[in-house]
Design a protein around this motif. Structure first.
Motif, mmCIF file in Angstrom:
data_model
loop_
_atom_site.group_PDB
_atom_site.id
_atom_site.type_symbol
_atom_site.label_atom_id
_atom_site.label_comp_id
_atom_site.label_asym_id
_atom_site.label_seq_id
_atom_site.Cartn_x
_atom_site.Cartn_y
_atom_site.Cartn_z
ATOM 1 N N PHE A 248 0.824 -1.207 0.000
ATOM 2 C CA PHE A 248 0.000 0.000 0.000
ATOM 3 C C PHE A 248 0.856 1.253 0.000
ATOM 4 N N GLN A 249 1.934 1.246 0.777
ATOM 5 C CA GLN A 249 2.826 2.401 0.827
ATOM 6 C C GLN A 249 3.579 2.566 -0.491
ATOM 7 N N PHE A 250 4.009 1.453 -1.078
ATOM 8 C CA PHE A 250 4.723 1.502 -2.354
ATOM 9 C C PHE A 250 3.804 1.986 -3.471
ATOM 10 N N CYS A 251 2.583 1.444 -3.515
ATOM 11 C CA CYS A 251 1.618 1.816 -4.563
ATOM 12 C C CYS A 251 0.251 1.297 -4.168
ATOM 13 N N ARG A 252 -0.693 2.202 -3.978
ATOM 14 C CA ARG A 252 -2.032 1.806 -3.570
ATOM 15 C C ARG A 252 -2.703 0.914 -4.609
ATOM 16 N N ARG A 253 -2.395 1.143 -5.870
ATOM 17 C CA ARG A 253 -2.973 0.302 -6.919
ATOM 18 C C ARG A 253 -2.401 -1.117 -6.841
ATOM 19 N N GLN A 254 -1.099 -1.230 -6.598
ATOM 20 C CA GLN A 254 -0.492 -2.555 -6.460
ATOM 21 C C GLN A 254 -1.171 -3.325 -5.329
ATOM 22 N N TRP A 255 -1.373 -2.650 -4.196
ATOM 23 C CA TRP A 255 -2.034 -3.305 -3.073
ATOM 24 C C TRP A 255 -3.420 -3.802 -3.460
ATOM 25 N N LYS B 249 8.840 5.676 -12.642
ATOM 26 C CA LYS B 249 10.021 4.824 -12.715
ATOM 27 C C LYS B 249 9.937 3.640 -11.760
ATOM 28 N N SER B 250 9.268 3.841 -10.627
ATOM 29 C CA SER B 250 9.150 2.756 -9.657
ATOM 30 C C SER B 250 8.351 1.579 -10.203
ATOM 31 N N CYS B 251 7.550 1.805 -11.244
ATOM 32 C CA CYS B 251 6.756 0.733 -11.848
ATOM 33 C C CYS B 251 7.649 -0.333 -12.478
ATOM 34 N N ASN B 252 8.866 0.039 -12.875
ATOM 35 C CA ASN B 252 9.755 -0.904 -13.548
ATOM 36 C C ASN B 252 10.140 -2.077 -12.663
ATOM 37 N N GLY B 253 10.191 -1.866 -11.340
ATOM 38 C CA GLY B 253 10.557 -2.937 -10.430
ATOM 39 C C GLY B 253 9.373 -3.670 -9.841
ATOM 40 N N CYS B 254 8.169 -3.353 -10.299
ATOM 41 C CA CYS B 254 6.953 -3.960 -9.757
ATOM 42 C C CYS B 254 6.669 -5.284 -10.449
ATOM 43 N N SER B 255 6.341 -6.306 -9.678
ATOM 44 C CA SER B 255 6.036 -7.613 -10.250
ATOM 45 C C SER B 255 4.730 -7.607 -11.040
ATOM 46 N N LEU B 256 3.925 -6.568 -10.863
ATOM 47 C CA LEU B 256 2.630 -6.497 -11.552
ATOM 48 C C LEU B 256 2.629 -5.526 -12.728
ATOM 49 N N LYS B 257 3.797 -5.085 -13.161
ATOM 50 C CA LYS B 257 3.846 -4.038 -14.184
ATOM 51 C C LYS B 257 3.192 -4.461 -15.488
ATOM 52 N N ASP B 258 3.211 -5.778 -15.800
ATOM 53 C CA ASP B 258 2.650 -6.248 -17.069
ATOM 54 C C ASP B 258 1.137 -6.438 -17.016
ATOM 55 N N ILE B 259 0.570 -6.441 -15.795
ATOM 56 C CA ILE B 259 -0.883 -6.602 -15.701
ATOM 57 C C ILE B 259 -1.552 -5.414 -15.017
ATOM 58 N N CYS B 260 -0.750 -4.452 -14.568
ATOM 59 C CA CYS B 260 -1.318 -3.286 -13.897
ATOM 60 C C CYS B 260 -2.164 -2.446 -14.851
ATOM 61 N N LEU B 261 -1.614 -2.164 -16.035
ATOM 62 C CA LEU B 261 -2.333 -1.414 -17.073
ATOM 63 C C LEU B 261 -2.949 -0.129 -16.527
ATOM 64 N N PRO B 262 -2.142 0.792 -16.010
ATOM 65 C CA PRO B 262 -2.687 2.000 -15.380
ATOM 66 C C PRO B 262 -3.552 2.852 -16.302
ATOM 67 N N LYS B 263 -3.278 2.814 -17.624
ATOM 68 C CA LYS B 263 -4.082 3.609 -18.546
ATOM 69 C C LYS B 263 -5.523 3.130 -18.600
ATOM 70 N N LEU B 264 -5.721 1.832 -18.318
ATOM 71 C CA LEU B 264 -7.076 1.297 -18.327
ATOM 72 C C LEU B 264 -7.834 1.632 -17.053
ATOM 73 N N GLY B 265 -7.106 2.097 -16.044
ATOM 74 C CA GLY B 265 -7.732 2.380 -14.768
ATOM 75 C C GLY B 265 -8.809 3.442 -14.847
ATOM 76 N N LYS B 266 -8.768 4.272 -15.891
ATOM 77 C CA LYS B 266 -9.769 5.324 -16.035
ATOM 78 C C LYS B 266 -11.142 4.764 -16.391
ATOM 79 N N THR B 267 -11.147 3.577 -16.995
ATOM 80 C CA THR B 267 -12.412 3.053 -17.495
ATOM 81 C C THR B 267 -12.849 1.753 -16.855
ATOM 82 N N MET B 268 -11.901 0.885 -16.428
ATOM 83 C CA MET B 268 -12.287 -0.413 -15.895
ATOM 84 C C MET B 268 -11.166 -1.000 -15.041
#
Length: 220
Positions: A17-24, A187-206
Motif C-alpha cells: 500500500f505504501q509503495f503503490c495503492r494500486r499494487q495493493w 520509474k518505480s513501476c519498472n521494479g513492480c512484479s505487476l507491471k505487465d498486468i497493472c495497465l494504469p491507462k485502463l484504470g480510467k475506465t475499468m
C-alpha cells in the motif's frame, strides 16, 4: 472500533500500500499476482527465517519464528519473522517460563535499507499487534537486511504508529468498497512484479479483472 476476524487484512499488505495503492488493490482486492526475481528472492529469504516449530533458548533470550499476530483494533493479522523475548526486570510473563521478558521483533528483508519507509511501516504494524496481544509497550524493533547482513534498529514512535493506523483505516475503506485506485506510470513501476498486468491507462475506465474477463470473452 474493533474489527471481526473475517474483516482482517494482511499485515504485509501495508508495504504494498505504501509503495503503490494500486499494487495493493490488485493483489489484495482483485487477487492478481505475478512473480519476479525480487519476490522470489524475498520468499526464499523468509523461508530461511521461518520455522514455526522452532523455539530457541539462548541464555536469557527466547527466539520464536513465524509467530502469528493480530490486532482487533487495526483489523489485521499475519506473522512476525522472528520475535526475541529478552529476560528483563520489566516485561511480560510467558506461559511456561519464569521471570519477565522484553519483546523484540525482527523483520527479515532482502536487499538493503530503503529510502522509503514501507519496511518500517510493516514492522511497526507487527509491533502494534504484539503490544495489543501482550498488553505491553515496545519501543524498539529491528529489520535484518540480506544485502548488508546486519540489523537496522527502528524506534517505534507515536508518529509512526499514527501513520500505520491511518493507512490501515484507508485500506479497510478501499477493501469494503472493492475499489482499485488509479495511478500514473512512474520509474518505480519498472521494479513492480505487476507491471505487465497493472495497465494504469485502463484504470480510467475499468478494473484489471474486468479487462481480463472481456479479453477472454473476445477469444471465445
Amino acid at each position: 472500533m474493533e474489527y471481526k476476524e473475517d474483516e482482517y487484512l494482511m499485515i504485509s499488505g501495508i508495504q504494498h500500500f505504501q509503495f503503490c495503492r494500486r499494487q495493493w488493490a490488485l493483489i489484495h482486492i482483485e487477487q492478481q499476482w505475478a512473480e519476479n526475481v525480487h519476490t522470489v528472492v524475498g520468499e526464499l529469504m523468509h523461508k530461511k527465517a521461518h520455522d514455526p516449530y522452532l523455539i530457541e533458548n539462548r541464555k536469557d533470550i527466547l527466539i520464536t519464528r513465524s509467530l502469528p499476530v493480530s490486532s482487533r483494533v487495526l483489523g489485521v493479522s499475519g506473522e512476525c519473522d522472528v520475535v526475541e523475548f529478552h529476560k528483563s526486570e520489566i516485561g511480560v510473563r510467558l506461559y511456561g517460563h519464569r521471570g519477565l521478558y522484553r519483546i523484540y521483533p525482527i523483520e527479515y528483508k532482502k536487499g538493503e535499507p530503503k529510502i522509503s519507509d514501507e519496511d518500517i511501516l510493516q514492522l511497526a504494524a507487527q509491533v502494534m499487534c504484539l503490544e495489543e496481544m501482550f498488553s505491553t509497550v515496545i519501543q524498539e524493533a529491528a529489520i535484518f537486511y540480506g544485502e548488508t547482513r546486519r540489523r537496522e534498529v527502528v524506534e517505534i514512535t507515536d508518529d509512526l504508529k499514527n501513520k500505520v493506523r491511518d493507512m490501515f483505516r484507508e485500506m479497510h475503506q478501499y477493501y469494503d468498497r472493492q475499489y482499485t485506485p488509479k495511478v500514473k506510470w512512474s520509474k518505480s513501476c519498472n521494479g513492480c512484479s505487476l507491471k505487465d498486468i497493472c495497465l494504469p491507462k485502463l484504470g480510467k475506465t475499468m478494473s484489471v479483472k474486468k479487462y481480463v474477463k472481456l479479453a477472454l470473452e473476445d477469444d471465445e
